[in-house]
Design a protein around this motif. Sequence first.
Motif, PDB file in Angstrom:
ATOM      1  N   LEU A 417       0.835  -1.202   0.000  1.00  0.00           N
ATOM      2  CA  LEU A 417       0.000   0.000   0.000  1.00  0.00           C
ATOM      3  C   LEU A 417       0.872   1.254   0.000  1.00  0.00           C
ATOM      4  O   LEU A 417       0.661   2.188  -0.790  1.00  0.00           O
ATOM      5  N   PHE A 418       1.852   1.271   0.871  1.00  0.00           N
ATOM      6  CA  PHE A 418       2.749   2.422   1.000  1.00  0.00           C
ATOM      7  C   PHE A 418       3.513   2.672  -0.296  1.00  0.00           C
ATOM      8  O   PHE A 418       3.542   3.796  -0.821  1.00  0.00           O
ATOM      9  N   LEU A 419       4.116   1.632  -0.857  1.00  0.00           N
ATOM     10  CA  LEU A 419       4.908   1.790  -2.075  1.00  0.00           C
ATOM     11  C   LEU A 419       4.039   2.151  -3.279  1.00  0.00           C
ATOM     12  O   LEU A 419       4.479   2.873  -4.175  1.00  0.00           O
ATOM     13  N   ALA A 420       2.799   1.652  -3.296  1.00  0.00           N
ATOM     14  CA  ALA A 420       1.901   1.964  -4.413  1.00  0.00           C
ATOM     15  C   ALA A 420       1.436   3.422  -4.383  1.00  0.00           C
ATOM     16  O   ALA A 420       1.173   4.022  -5.430  1.00  0.00           O
ATOM     17  N   LEU A 421       1.338   4.003  -3.180  1.00  0.00           N
ATOM     18  CA  LEU A 421       0.857   5.381  -3.051  1.00  0.00           C
ATOM     19  C   LEU A 421       1.924   6.422  -3.349  1.00  0.00           C
ATOM     20  O   LEU A 421       1.604   7.560  -3.712  1.00  0.00           O
ATOM     21  N   ARG A 428       5.120  11.645   1.959  1.00  0.00           N
ATOM     22  CA  ARG A 428       4.458  12.103   3.187  1.00  0.00           C
ATOM     23  C   ARG A 428       3.038  11.573   3.279  1.00  0.00           C
ATOM     24  O   ARG A 428       2.623  11.030   4.314  1.00  0.00           O
ATOM     25  N   THR A 429       2.268  11.689   2.222  1.00  0.00           N
ATOM     26  CA  THR A 429       0.883  11.216   2.230  1.00  0.00           C
ATOM     27  C   THR A 429       0.827   9.692   2.329  1.00  0.00           C
ATOM     28  O   THR A 429      -0.014   9.136   3.049  1.00  0.00           O
ATOM     29  N   ALA A 430       1.721   9.033   1.601  1.00  0.00           N
ATOM     30  CA  ALA A 430       1.745   7.567   1.646  1.00  0.00           C
ATOM     31  C   ALA A 430       2.019   7.074   3.063  1.00  0.00           C
ATOM     32  O   ALA A 430       1.378   6.126   3.544  1.00  0.00           O
ATOM     33  N   LEU A 431       2.966   7.725   3.745  1.00  0.00           N
ATOM     34  CA  LEU A 431       3.274   7.349   5.126  1.00  0.00           C
ATOM     35  C   LEU A 431       2.092   7.635   6.041  1.00  0.00           C
ATOM     36  O   LEU A 431       1.742   6.819   6.901  1.00  0.00           O
ATOM     37  N   GLY A 432       1.446   8.781   5.846  1.00  0.00           N
ATOM     38  CA  GLY A 432       0.300   9.131   6.674  1.00  0.00           C
ATOM     39  C   GLY A 432      -0.851   8.150   6.515  1.00  0.00           C
ATOM     40  O   GLY A 432      -1.456   7.721   7.505  1.00  0.00           O
ATOM     41  N   VAL A 433      -1.159   7.752   5.278  1.00  0.00           N
ATOM     42  CA  VAL A 433      -2.237   6.784   5.037  1.00  0.00           C
ATOM     43  C   VAL A 433      -1.902   5.440   5.679  1.00  0.00           C
ATOM     44  O   VAL A 433      -2.760   4.797   6.303  1.00  0.00           O
ATOM     45  N   LEU A 435       0.039   4.855   8.248  1.00  0.00           N
ATOM     46  CA  LEU A 435      -0.084   4.973   9.709  1.00  0.00           C
ATOM     47  C   LEU A 435      -1.550   4.977  10.135  1.00  0.00           C
ATOM     48  O   LEU A 435      -1.902   4.429  11.192  1.00  0.00           O
ATOM     49  N   LEU A 436      -2.421   5.579   9.326  1.00  0.00           N
ATOM     50  CA  LEU A 436      -3.862   5.542   9.633  1.00  0.00           C
ATOM     51  C   LEU A 436      -4.405   4.121   9.578  1.00  0.00           C
ATOM     52  O   LEU A 436      -5.218   3.726  10.422  1.00  0.00           O
ATOM     53  N   VAL A 437      -3.965   3.339   8.591  1.00  0.00           N
ATOM     54  CA  VAL A 437      -4.396   1.948   8.496  1.00  0.00           C
ATOM     55  C   VAL A 437      -3.911   1.170   9.721  1.00  0.00           C
ATOM     56  O   VAL A 437      -4.652   0.369  10.301  1.00  0.00           O
ATOM     57  N   GLN A 438      -2.662   1.421  10.121  1.00  0.00           N
ATOM     58  CA  GLN A 438      -2.160   0.732  11.303  1.00  0.00           C
ATOM     59  C   GLN A 438      -2.952   1.141  12.543  1.00  0.00           C
ATOM     60  O   GLN A 438      -3.220   0.318  13.423  1.00  0.00           O
ATOM     61  N   LEU A 439      -3.344   2.399  12.604  1.00  0.00           N
ATOM     62  CA  LEU A 439      -4.148   2.855  13.737  1.00  0.00           C
ATOM     63  C   LEU A 439      -5.474   2.097  13.790  1.00  0.00           C
ATOM     64  O   LEU A 439      -5.962   1.732  14.869  1.00  0.00           O
ATOM     65  N   GLY A 440      -6.056   1.838  12.619  1.00  0.00           N
ATOM     66  CA  GLY A 440      -7.269   1.035  12.572  1.00  0.00           C
ATOM     67  C   GLY A 440      -7.052  -0.381  13.081  1.00  0.00           C
ATOM     68  O   GLY A 440      -7.893  -0.940  13.800  1.00  0.00           O
TER      69      GLY A 440
END
Length: 457
Positions: A417-421, A428-433, A435-440
Amino acid sequence: MRPLGLFTVLLGAALPLIDFFIVNVALPAIDSDLAAGPATLELIVGGYGVAYAVLLVLGGRLGDTAGRRRLFLIGMAAFGLTSLACGLAPTAWTLVGARVAQGAASALMLPQVLATIQATTQGPRRARAMSLYGATAGLSMVAGQILGGVLVAADVAGSGWRSVFLVNVPVVILGLVLAARVLPETRSERPASVDVPGTLLLALSLVSLLLPLTEGRATGWPLWTWVSLAVFPFAAAAFYLTERRADRMGRTPLVPPSLLRLESLRRGLVMLVPFSIGFSGFMFVVAVALQQGLRMGPVAAGLALVPMALAFFAASLAGPRLVGRFGSRVVTVGGLLQGAGILLLLLTVRSGWPDLGLASLAPGVAVAGLGQGLQLPVLMRLMLSDVPADRAGVGGGVMVTTQQSALALGVATLGSLFLALIPSAGMRTALGVTLLVQLGLIVLTVLLSLRLPRGMR
């Protein structure tokens, strides 16, 4: 088992987990030296994890039958030889093959650790040993990434990335000497033959799921990846039905469904999956983000995780005392702390990127590590608390297979997911997304922790 024996088996537990994560920081150097390319790099990580996960339960069964000390020695010797092969690999594909063999060696060694602890300790000594095992497992995953960064940067005798594998050889020699002298031999009182159909179906299930998820993004999702994913549910169903039939007929299947009737093991396994997916995904993503996004060197990328390791260690030491007072609710509090740490890290990334340094990352990483240290050691102790001693190898194999499969799944899913984004959204956005998934996933683990048995033995 004497303290030196416990140290020896914990050393055997640390090596496979360190080597799962140690390559994360070394991947850019491997790519540069061997011209590996994205798909092969994913196999260097994933090939180890898949082989490791596929053979773990079989390794536990073989130890129950042939003797756990014997299998521990064989597995550790094989781990040393395959580590040497990794360190000397002349090509990327040779390294992939050596990593697969290294994963298979790990699968022979690691199940004997839990089984030996279960078979040679009781009461408070077992609780302490299991807590130390859980602490060792968590610390090894973080320390592997830190050690990898230091070794790559140190470039010992011009070895570069190869030192992350060659460092295992002297450690294995020490482990073999200690194991031969201090480890007691144990085996199941009711040894069972190898469940060949179960072993083959479990292997097919794990390979058909993990391999396409590991390789799919890097290879452009060719037809074989979709065919493999389509095979997975049928292979998994066939495995379950085969094991249930063997259990009802009085045989001993590879993974006895009756073992999953133990509430502590069953509920603990369900929680272990999202925890491990989030953990490994985070470690992989952070390694890439720090080096490629923030342009940190391998040492700095490793040092960024030191606060997590220190906090994890402190929490794992406090865990046994807290469990005595609060039971499994310690795991729930740990999940809340981990979530707070990831949220703090997310806010730091959103507000400070790309001018982030070790000091700005430290608070979020440390709080997350504190929470992880309150979860993993306690959860592992809880899962095996009700497993009978004569099934310790199978129980440990089931737990570690679940953990290892989820670790591999975390790299494959959150990493992909991270590498695809990155190409479309930026680092920055890829890392933020991510981290949000991990938070879920952390929210899910907190909810699942409320279903764990409250008391612990």
